[in-house]
Design a protein around this motif. Structure first.
Motif, PDB file in Angstrom:
ATOM      1  N   PRO A   8      -6.018  -9.008  -9.492  1.00  0.00           N
ATOM      2  CA  PRO A   8      -5.196  -9.870  -8.626  1.00  0.00           C
ATOM      3  C   PRO A   8      -4.165  -9.111  -7.801  1.00  0.00           C
ATOM      4  O   PRO A   8      -3.943  -9.433  -6.628  1.00  0.00           O
ATOM      5  N   VAL A   9      -3.544  -8.097  -8.402  1.00  0.00           N
ATOM      6  CA  VAL A   9      -2.513  -7.351  -7.666  1.00  0.00           C
ATOM      7  C   VAL A   9      -3.150  -6.486  -6.584  1.00  0.00           C
ATOM      8  O   VAL A   9      -2.649  -6.428  -5.446  1.00  0.00           O
ATOM      9  N   SER A  10      -4.257  -5.821  -6.887  1.00  0.00           N
ATOM     10  CA  SER A  10      -4.954  -5.039  -5.862  1.00  0.00           C
ATOM     11  C   SER A  10      -5.409  -5.941  -4.717  1.00  0.00           C
ATOM     12  O   SER A  10      -5.360  -5.557  -3.548  1.00  0.00           O
ATOM     13  N   GLY A  11      -5.854  -7.161  -5.057  1.00  0.00           N
ATOM     14  CA  GLY A  11      -6.257  -8.111  -4.023  1.00  0.00           C
ATOM     15  C   GLY A  11      -5.109  -8.539  -3.131  1.00  0.00           C
ATOM     16  O   GLY A  11      -5.317  -8.843  -1.951  1.00  0.00           O
ATOM     17  N   TRP A  12      -3.900  -8.563  -3.702  1.00  0.00           N
ATOM     18  CA  TRP A  12      -2.716  -8.905  -2.899  1.00  0.00           C
ATOM     19  C   TRP A  12      -2.315  -7.722  -2.008  1.00  0.00           C
ATOM     20  O   TRP A  12      -1.998  -7.913  -0.830  1.00  0.00           O
ATOM     21  N   VAL A  13      -2.328  -6.517  -2.560  1.00  0.00           N
ATOM     22  CA  VAL A  13      -1.929  -5.342  -1.780  1.00  0.00           C
ATOM     23  C   VAL A  13      -2.913  -5.096  -0.638  1.00  0.00           C
ATOM     24  O   VAL A  13      -2.519  -4.754   0.480  1.00  0.00           O
ATOM     25  N   PHE A  14      -4.197  -5.290  -0.918  1.00  0.00           N
ATOM     26  CA  PHE A  14      -5.244  -5.055   0.079  1.00  0.00           C
ATOM     27  C   PHE A  14      -6.082  -6.324   0.237  1.00  0.00           C
ATOM     28  O   PHE A  14      -7.185  -6.422  -0.310  1.00  0.00           O
ATOM     29  N   PRO A  15      -5.578  -7.313   0.962  1.00  0.00           N
ATOM     30  CA  PRO A  15      -6.308  -8.584   1.071  1.00  0.00           C
ATOM     31  C   PRO A  15      -7.582  -8.444   1.901  1.00  0.00           C
ATOM     32  O   PRO A  15      -7.607  -7.738   2.910  1.00  0.00           O
TER      33      PRO A  15
END
Length: 202
Positions: free
Chosen positions: A28-35
């Motif tokens: 989830p955090v990687s998806g937020w940093v790199f949408p």
């Protein structure tokens, strides 16, 4: 049957970056940093490379012998260990310039995590742990973390981490971590859970 673990070295860099990139593509955090899937697939590995370089130089990385999982650790001294005022710390800005200069979220997450990092006691910091998607649920992460936590218990050292998903938070709770403070709410994104573990005495 035990999990064979060894200390990683500079020659393992490519393996580690590839492993972490694959392990965190759906985080989830990687998806937020790199949408966006395509953006993440083409850019995310640069952040994993930067993290790997920092910990190879200043910390310790354990990797399973078959290259399916790794854990990045930093030994943090007592005191502010360089965090200080997050607004004055150049580290997150340098990371952003090196990884993805137009992406302010790379810097934001660095400042937010630095702002809540505990001070005052030496501790082991689990920066991140990655397990290849096809190998998750086999106990590899528990084995990697457990080897360092055993040492923490022998030496009387606490440990700290930020859980990036509910699933990982539950794993860390089983290993003795408790929530250290209010969850970090990423702007318009998921939460992270700062977690602390006191050493266990025999």
């Amino acid at each position: 049957m035990g999990v064979a673990i060894r200390a990683a070295g500079d020659g393992d860099r490519e393996l580690l970056v590839r492993l972490l990139d694959e392990a965190f593509q759906d985080d989830p955090v990687s998806g937020w940093v790199f949408p966006g899937t395509e953006y993440r697939r083409t850019t995310h590995h640069r952040l994993m490379g930067a993290f790997t370089d920092i910990v190879l130089a200043e910390g310790h990385i354990d990797v399973t012998e078959d290259g399916s999982a790794c854990a990045l650790w930093m030994s943090m001294p007592a005191g502010d260990h360089g965090a200080g005022d997050p607004a004055d710390d150049e580290g997150p800005a340098q990371l952003r310039r090196a990884v993805d200069p137009e992406n302010e979220r790379v810097e934001t997450i660095g400042r937010l995590t630095a702002g809540v990092h505990p001070t005052g006691r030496a501790h082991e910091y689990l920066w991140m742990i990655g397990v290849l998607p096809g190998r998750q649920g086999e106990g590899l992460g528990t084995a990697l973390i457990g080897s360092v936590l055993d040492r923490c218990d022998r030496e009387g050292l606490p440990a700290y981490l930020e859980a990036s998903s509910v699933r990982s938070r539950l794993l860390y709770e089983r290993l003795g971590f408790v929530q250290a403070c209010e969850p970090l709410q990423l702007p318009g994104g998921p939460r992270m859970w700062p977690m602390w573990r006191e050493p266990r005495t025999p």
